[in-house]
Design a protein around this motif. Structure first.
Motif, PDB file in Angstrom:
ATOM      1  N   PRO A  72       0.823  -1.208   0.000  1.00 51.99           N
ATOM      2  CA  PRO A  72       0.000   0.000   0.000  1.00 51.99           C
ATOM      3  C   PRO A  72       0.858   1.260   0.000  1.00 51.99           C
ATOM      4  N   PRO A  73       0.291   2.384  -0.464  1.00 48.90           N
ATOM      5  CA  PRO A  73       1.025   3.646  -0.345  1.00 48.90           C
ATOM      6  C   PRO A  73       1.082   4.076   1.117  1.00 48.90           C
ATOM      7  N   LEU A  74       2.044   4.899   1.443  1.00 52.10           N
ATOM      8  CA  LEU A  74       2.080   5.501   2.772  1.00 52.10           C
ATOM      9  C   LEU A  74       0.970   6.553   2.832  1.00 52.10           C
ATOM     10  N   ILE A  75       0.215   6.555   3.917  1.00 52.85           N
ATOM     11  CA  ILE A  75      -0.991   7.384   3.994  1.00 52.85           C
ATOM     12  C   ILE A  75      -0.827   8.489   5.025  1.00 52.85           C
ATOM     13  N   LEU A  76      -1.005   9.719   4.553  1.00 55.68           N
ATOM     14  CA  LEU A  76      -1.038  10.892   5.426  1.00 55.68           C
ATOM     15  C   LEU A  76      -2.466  11.404   5.444  1.00 55.68           C
ATOM     16  N   MET A  77      -3.126  11.299   6.575  1.00 52.51           N
ATOM     17  CA  MET A  77      -4.482  11.821   6.694  1.00 52.51           C
ATOM     18  C   MET A  77      -4.417  13.329   6.936  1.00 52.51           C
ATOM     19  N   LEU A  78      -5.116  14.068   6.090  1.00 52.70           N
ATOM     20  CA  LEU A  78      -5.153  15.522   6.176  1.00 52.70           C
ATOM     21  C   LEU A  78      -6.616  15.903   6.312  1.00 52.70           C
ATOM     22  N   THR A  79      -7.034  16.276   7.520  1.00 53.77           N
ATOM     23  CA  THR A  79      -8.463  16.369   7.790  1.00 53.77           C
ATOM     24  C   THR A  79      -8.780  17.413   8.847  1.00 53.77           C
ATOM     25  N   ALA A  80     -10.031  17.856   8.831  1.00 57.82           N
ATOM     26  CA  ALA A  80     -10.494  18.823   9.833  1.00 57.82           C
ATOM     27  C   ALA A  80     -10.740  18.154  11.179  1.00 57.82           C
ATOM     28  N   ALA A  81     -10.844  16.827  11.199  1.00 52.01           N
ATOM     29  CA  ALA A  81     -11.040  16.102  12.454  1.00 52.01           C
ATOM     30  C   ALA A  81      -9.711  16.039  13.186  1.00 52.01           C
ATOM     31  N   GLY A  82      -9.482  17.051  14.063  1.00 53.63           N
ATOM     32  CA  GLY A  82      -8.148  17.210  14.612  1.00 53.63           C
ATOM     33  C   GLY A  82      -8.008  17.037  16.104  1.00 53.63           C
ATOM     34  N   THR A  83      -9.010  16.444  16.758  1.00 54.41           N
ATOM     35  CA  THR A  83      -8.857  16.214  18.187  1.00 54.41           C
ATOM     36  C   THR A  83      -7.853  15.097  18.448  1.00 54.41           C
ATOM     37  N   LEU A  84      -7.402  15.016  19.672  1.00 57.96           N
ATOM     38  CA  LEU A  84      -6.461  13.947  20.032  1.00 57.96           C
ATOM     39  C   LEU A  84      -7.084  12.582  19.769  1.00 57.96           C
ATOM     40  N   GLU A  85      -8.372  12.447  20.107  1.00 61.88           N
ATOM     41  CA  GLU A  85      -9.054  11.172  19.879  1.00 61.88           C
ATOM     42  C   GLU A  85      -9.088  10.829  18.388  1.00 61.88           C
ATOM     43  N   ASP A  86      -9.334  11.848  17.541  1.00 60.72           N
ATOM     44  CA  ASP A  86      -9.351  11.626  16.098  1.00 60.72           C
ATOM     45  C   ASP A  86      -7.992  11.133  15.605  1.00 60.72           C
ATOM     46  N   LYS A  87      -6.924  11.782  16.081  1.00 55.61           N
ATOM     47  CA  LYS A  87      -5.580  11.407  15.644  1.00 55.61           C
ATOM     48  C   LYS A  87      -5.227   9.985  16.069  1.00 55.61           C
ATOM     49  N   GLY A  90      -7.183   7.567  13.901  1.00 57.60           N
ATOM     50  CA  GLY A  90      -6.651   7.477  12.549  1.00 57.60           C
ATOM     51  C   GLY A  90      -5.369   6.674  12.476  1.00 57.60           C
ATOM     52  N   LEU A  91      -4.502   6.852  13.465  1.00 59.75           N
ATOM     53  CA  LEU A  91      -3.210   6.172  13.454  1.00 59.75           C
ATOM     54  C   LEU A  91      -3.307   4.726  13.941  1.00 59.75           C
ATOM     55  N   GLU A  92      -4.063   4.514  15.012  1.00 58.71           N
ATOM     56  CA  GLU A  92      -4.111   3.191  15.633  1.00 58.71           C
ATOM     57  C   GLU A  92      -5.166   2.281  15.019  1.00 58.71           C
ATOM     58  N   GLU A  93      -6.353   2.811  14.798  1.00 55.84           N
ATOM     59  CA  GLU A  93      -7.457   1.975  14.332  1.00 55.84           C
ATOM     60  C   GLU A  93      -7.506   1.865  12.804  1.00 55.84           C
ATOM     61  N   LEU A  94      -7.274   2.990  12.114  1.00 51.58           N
ATOM     62  CA  LEU A  94      -7.370   2.974  10.655  1.00 51.58           C
ATOM     63  C   LEU A  94      -6.057   2.567   9.999  1.00 51.58           C
ATOM     64  N   GLY A  95      -4.946   2.775  10.697  1.00 47.49           N
ATOM     65  CA  GLY A  95      -3.654   2.370  10.144  1.00 47.49           C
ATOM     66  C   GLY A  95      -2.971   3.424   9.302  1.00 47.49           C
ATOM     67  N   ALA A  96      -3.351   4.706   9.458  1.00 49.73           N
ATOM     68  CA  ALA A  96      -2.661   5.770   8.732  1.00 49.73           C
ATOM     69  C   ALA A  96      -1.213   5.861   9.222  1.00 49.73           C
ATOM     70  N   ASP A  97      -0.331   6.305   8.340  1.00 47.63           N
ATOM     71  CA  ASP A  97       1.083   6.432   8.703  1.00 47.63           C
ATOM     72  C   ASP A  97       1.390   7.770   9.360  1.00 47.63           C
ATOM     73  N   ASP A  98       0.570   8.773   9.088  1.00 50.41           N
ATOM     74  CA  ASP A  98       0.754  10.092   9.689  1.00 50.41           C
ATOM     75  C   ASP A  98      -0.591  10.806   9.663  1.00 50.41           C
TER      76      ASP A  98
END
Length: 220
Positions: A72-87, A90-98
């Motif tokens: 897979p490509p390395l994934i950088l999530m760029l989003t308005a959902a910026g709370t600590l819980e969101d981050k 995104g990193l732990e549950e969805l598997g984003a790289d950044d």
């Protein structure tokens, strides 16, 4: 480096793409999640900049889908959902790289994309040789008759395509498709300008020939 920007806000997507292209990156755009997924299945992107709030298929769904791929490509999530819980999600549950929250500083986005690209596995040293040219793909080093030649990323990529063709003609459109991105007008003079600079740096003017109706080839 080839980057896909999956963002449904057209102005923001074009702004990001323009800025990354100025950093010598090849950038494609996707306006929906299903389009982003399809493009990643068809082309080997180094980095995917992914908005979570996409139409048709959400960024979360795209991330989960791509994580199931073998490469897979390395994934950088760029989003308005910026709370600590969101981050963390995104990193732990969805598997984003950044993860980078909007609004953001563009210089930070560039730094994060470059940092992600450095995390990709380093391929073993592969040297391609033809017509007195040697290209070290891992180190991005070019030599002509054992003389080191400093090339820009685009020049190196064009020369790599020509070396791999081993004297066969490479059509203009094929160079556009392989080295630039889908945004580039195939009628542009970018290829001719890059080949012209290559000829000057290689020091052998006739090394790259242009065959009318066929394309460019190495001839030596």
């Amino acid at each position: 480096m080839r980057v896909l920007v999956a963002e449904d806000h057209a102005i923001l997507a074009r702004t990001i793409a323009t800025g990354l292209r100025r950093q010598s990156m090849a950038v494609d755009l996707a306006a929906s999640g299903d389009q982003a997924e399809r493009m990643c299945l068809l082309a080997p992107y180094d980095v995917l900049i992914l908005d979570r709030d996409l139409p048709v298929m959400t960024g979360d769904e795209v991330c989960r889908s791509l994580r199931a791929l073998e490469d897979p490509p390395l994934i950088l999530m760029l989003t308005a959902a910026g709370t600590l819980e969101d981050k963390v999600y995104g990193l732990e549950e969805l598997g984003a790289d950044d993860y980078l929250a909007k609004p953001f500083d563009f210089s930070e986005l560039v730094a994060r994309v470059r940092a992600l690209s450095r995390r990709a596995p380093t391929p073993p040293s592969v040297v391609h040789r033809y017509a007195g040219i040697s290209l070290d793909l891992a180190r991005h080093e070019a030599r002509v008759d054992d003389r080191a030649v400093e090339l820009t990323p685009k020049e190196f990529a064009v020369l790599q395509v020509l070396v791999e063709a081993r004297g066969e003609a490479v059509p203009h459109r094929e160079l556009v498709r392989s080295v630039w991105d889908e945004n580039l007008d195939p009628r542009t003079s970018a290829v001719r300008a890059t080949v012209s600079r290559l000829r000057g740096k290689l020091g052998v003017p006739d090394l790259i020939t242009a065959d009318a109706g066929e394309g460019y080839r190495l001839c030596r």
